[in-house]
Design a protein around this motif. Structure first.
Motif, PDB file in Angstrom:
ATOM      1  N   VAL A 240       0.851  -1.192   0.000  1.00  0.00           N
ATOM      2  CA  VAL A 240       0.000   0.000   0.000  1.00  0.00           C
ATOM      3  C   VAL A 240       0.884   1.239   0.000  1.00  0.00           C
ATOM      4  N   GLU A 241       0.702   2.088  -0.988  1.00  0.00           N
ATOM      5  CA  GLU A 241       1.430   3.354  -1.071  1.00  0.00           C
ATOM      6  C   GLU A 241       0.515   4.481  -0.600  1.00  0.00           C
ATOM      7  N   VAL A 242       0.936   5.188   0.434  1.00  0.00           N
ATOM      8  CA  VAL A 242       0.117   6.248   1.022  1.00  0.00           C
ATOM      9  C   VAL A 242       0.456   7.586   0.364  1.00  0.00           C
ATOM     10  N   LYS A 243      -0.578   8.294  -0.093  1.00  0.00           N
ATOM     11  CA  LYS A 243      -0.402   9.578  -0.764  1.00  0.00           C
ATOM     12  C   LYS A 243      -1.212  10.653  -0.047  1.00  0.00           C
ATOM     13  N   ASN A 244      -0.556  11.745   0.286  1.00  0.00           N
ATOM     14  CA  ASN A 244      -1.245  12.883   0.903  1.00  0.00           C
ATOM     15  C   ASN A 244      -1.109  14.087  -0.033  1.00  0.00           C
ATOM     16  N   HIS A 245      -1.844  14.033  -1.157  1.00  0.00           N
ATOM     17  CA  HIS A 245      -1.796  15.088  -2.157  1.00  0.00           C
ATOM     18  C   HIS A 245      -3.091  15.900  -2.115  1.00  0.00           C
ATOM     19  N   PHE A 246      -3.019  17.101  -2.643  1.00  0.00           N
ATOM     20  CA  PHE A 246      -4.194  17.963  -2.714  1.00  0.00           C
ATOM     21  C   PHE A 246      -4.872  17.803  -4.067  1.00  0.00           C
ATOM     22  N   ALA A 247      -6.142  18.196  -4.131  1.00  0.00           N
ATOM     23  CA  ALA A 247      -6.891  18.113  -5.387  1.00  0.00           C
ATOM     24  C   ALA A 247      -6.207  18.902  -6.491  1.00  0.00           C
ATOM     25  N   SER A 248      -5.560  19.994  -6.131  1.00  0.00           N
ATOM     26  CA  SER A 248      -4.924  20.864  -7.123  1.00  0.00           C
ATOM     27  C   SER A 248      -3.553  20.367  -7.589  1.00  0.00           C
TER      28      SER A 248
ATOM     29  N   GLU B 241     -20.269   9.258  -2.299  1.00  0.00           N
ATOM     30  CA  GLU B 241     -20.334   9.506  -3.737  1.00  0.00           C
ATOM     31  C   GLU B 241     -19.162  10.359  -4.209  1.00  0.00           C
ATOM     32  N   LEU B 242     -18.800  11.369  -3.406  1.00  0.00           N
ATOM     33  CA  LEU B 242     -17.679  12.231  -3.768  1.00  0.00           C
ATOM     34  C   LEU B 242     -16.353  11.470  -3.670  1.00  0.00           C
ATOM     35  N   ILE B 243     -16.265  10.596  -2.677  1.00  0.00           N
ATOM     36  CA  ILE B 243     -15.071   9.750  -2.552  1.00  0.00           C
ATOM     37  C   ILE B 243     -14.921   8.867  -3.789  1.00  0.00           C
ATOM     38  N   LYS B 244     -16.006   8.179  -4.168  1.00  0.00           N
ATOM     39  CA  LYS B 244     -15.965   7.299  -5.342  1.00  0.00           C
ATOM     40  C   LYS B 244     -15.635   8.086  -6.613  1.00  0.00           C
ATOM     41  N   GLN B 245     -16.257   9.248  -6.769  1.00  0.00           N
ATOM     42  CA  GLN B 245     -16.006  10.080  -7.946  1.00  0.00           C
ATOM     43  C   GLN B 245     -14.533  10.471  -8.044  1.00  0.00           C
ATOM     44  N   THR B 246     -13.941  10.854  -6.910  1.00  0.00           N
ATOM     45  CA  THR B 246     -12.534  11.267  -6.907  1.00  0.00           C
ATOM     46  C   THR B 246     -11.616  10.087  -7.171  1.00  0.00           C
ATOM     47  N   GLU B 247     -11.916   8.934  -6.566  1.00  0.00           N
ATOM     48  CA  GLU B 247     -11.120   7.727  -6.849  1.00  0.00           C
ATOM     49  C   GLU B 247     -11.132   7.415  -8.341  1.00  0.00           C
ATOM     50  N   ASP B 248     -12.316   7.487  -8.942  1.00  0.00           N
ATOM     51  CA  ASP B 248     -12.446   7.177 -10.372  1.00  0.00           C
ATOM     52  C   ASP B 248     -11.678   8.185 -11.226  1.00  0.00           C
ATOM     53  N   GLU B 249     -11.710   9.459 -10.829  1.00  0.00           N
ATOM     54  CA  GLU B 249     -10.976  10.484 -11.586  1.00  0.00           C
ATOM     55  C   GLU B 249      -9.470  10.256 -11.525  1.00  0.00           C
ATOM     56  N   ILE B 250      -8.963   9.844 -10.371  1.00  0.00           N
ATOM     57  CA  ILE B 250      -7.528   9.572 -10.240  1.00  0.00           C
ATOM     58  C   ILE B 250      -7.141   8.352 -11.078  1.00  0.00           C
TER      59      ILE B 250
ATOM     60  N   TYR C   9      -5.024   7.251  -0.816  1.00  0.00           N
ATOM     61  CA  TYR C   9      -4.976   8.705  -0.695  1.00  0.00           C
ATOM     62  C   TYR C   9      -5.728   9.166   0.551  1.00  0.00           C
ATOM     63  N   THR C  10      -5.225  10.241   1.159  1.00  0.00           N
ATOM     64  CA  THR C  10      -5.986  10.880   2.233  1.00  0.00           C
ATOM     65  C   THR C  10      -7.059  11.764   1.599  1.00  0.00           C
ATOM     66  N   PRO C  11      -8.088  12.147   2.348  1.00  0.00           N
ATOM     67  CA  PRO C  11      -9.200  12.916   1.767  1.00  0.00           C
ATOM     68  C   PRO C  11      -8.832  14.307   1.263  1.00  0.00           C
ATOM     69  N   ASP C  12      -7.614  14.784   1.531  1.00  0.00           N
ATOM     70  CA  ASP C  12      -7.196  16.087   0.994  1.00  0.00           C
ATOM     71  C   ASP C  12      -7.262  16.127  -0.533  1.00  0.00           C
ATOM     72  N   VAL C  13      -7.239  14.965  -1.170  1.00  0.00           N
ATOM     73  CA  VAL C  13      -7.237  14.904  -2.628  1.00  0.00           C
ATOM     74  C   VAL C  13      -8.616  15.210  -3.223  1.00  0.00           C
ATOM     75  N   ILE C  14      -9.637  15.256  -2.372  1.00  0.00           N
ATOM     76  CA  ILE C  14     -11.009  15.518  -2.831  1.00  0.00           C
ATOM     77  C   ILE C  14     -11.232  17.019  -2.954  1.00  0.00           C
ATOM     78  N   SER C  15     -11.699  17.454  -4.099  1.00  0.00           N
ATOM     79  CA  SER C  15     -11.966  18.876  -4.339  1.00  0.00           C
ATOM     80  C   SER C  15     -13.325  19.249  -3.749  1.00  0.00           C
ATOM     81  N   VAL C  16     -13.324  20.223  -2.835  1.00  0.00           N
ATOM     82  CA  VAL C  16     -14.574  20.628  -2.182  1.00  0.00           C
ATOM     83  C   VAL C  16     -14.829  22.127  -2.284  1.00  0.00           C
ATOM     84  N   GLY C  17     -13.989  22.867  -2.981  1.00  0.00           N
ATOM     85  CA  GLY C  17     -14.197  24.310  -3.122  1.00  0.00           C
ATOM     86  C   GLY C  17     -13.523  25.083  -2.012  1.00  0.00           C
ATOM     87  N   GLU C  18     -13.183  26.322  -2.312  1.00  0.00           N
ATOM     88  CA  GLU C  18     -12.426  27.152  -1.371  1.00  0.00           C
ATOM     89  C   GLU C  18     -13.307  28.014  -0.475  1.00  0.00           C
ATOM     90  N   ASN C  19     -14.586  28.159  -0.790  1.00  0.00           N
ATOM     91  CA  ASN C  19     -15.442  29.091  -0.054  1.00  0.00           C
ATOM     92  C   ASN C  19     -16.139  28.468   1.149  1.00  0.00           C
TER      93      ASN C  19
END
Length: 198
Positions: free
Chosen positions: A39-47, A121-130, A97-107
């Motif tokens: 298992v490779e652990v990644k702590n990346h941001f959505a951006s 649903e957002l978790i699954k969507q982000t996993e699929d996008e990666i 991945y940690t949840p930081d990789v999920i894009s949730v908006g800045e506001n």
């Protein structure tokens, strides 16, 4: 997921092209449903995750002193991880991945961001996008992968076999392979810590 080892060193990887990829430290060894996984652990941001993955697909090739055998030095991680995954039957490895990789908006405030990052649903969507981005990088680099795995894309039969192998790889990455585990999963960092200190 039961974690039973951390920072395990993997041996060098020899491939059909004659290249040798350096061994390196794997983050975690875990057991899921009785099967062992790297298992490779990644702590990346959505951006930033796409840039990180793009960089992790490259290599810095260097010839050996005798000029005969090609040696890939300082090989980047995603490329060799996918080689190892394929050589192991599309099995035994995934990225966490940690949840930081999920894009949730800045506001949004921090509480709202945390809540959104727990949405299945957002978790699954982000996993699929990666996974889709990884597959795009694989396709972009498929000539190199094919060579390292012993396929000759100019040969019709070899090309057909390669296309079949690609289909099986992509299905496995999406969770429809021998492990039934997606190649990318999002998992709260605090849960990883809890697993380690059990």
């Amino acid at each position: 997921m039961q974690i039973h080892d951390i920072e395990k060193f993997e041996d060098i990887l020899k491939v059909a092209s004659g290249a040798i990829f350096a061994g390196r430290r794997a983050d975690i060894v875990a057991t899921i449903n009785g099967k062992e996984f790297i298992v490779e652990v990644k702590n990346h941001f959505a951006s930033t995750y796409k840039t990180r993955l793009n960089n992790a697909m490259g290599t810095s090739p260097q010839k050996s002193t005798d000029g005969i055998k090609a040696v890939a030095k300082d090989t980047q991680q995603l490329y060799t991880d996918l080689l190892r995954y394929i050589k192991n039957g599309n099995s035994g490895r995934f990225y966490l991945y940690t949840p930081d990789v999920i894009s949730v908006g800045e506001n949004l405030d921090d509480v709202a961001k945390v809540k959104l990052r727990q949405d299945p649903e957002l978790i699954k969507q982000t996993e699929d996008e990666i996974i889709e981005h990884m597959q795009m990088l694989f396709t972009k680099n498929e000539a190199r992968f094919a060579k390292d795995l012993g396929f000759k894309l100019k040969d019709k039969a070899s090309r057909e076999a390669w296309e079949g192998k690609k289909v099986l790889l992509y299905e496995a990455m999406e969770g429809d392979g021998p492990d039934g585990v997606k190649f990318v999963q999002i998992y709260p960092f605090e849960n990883i810590i809890k697993e380690v200190i059990k």
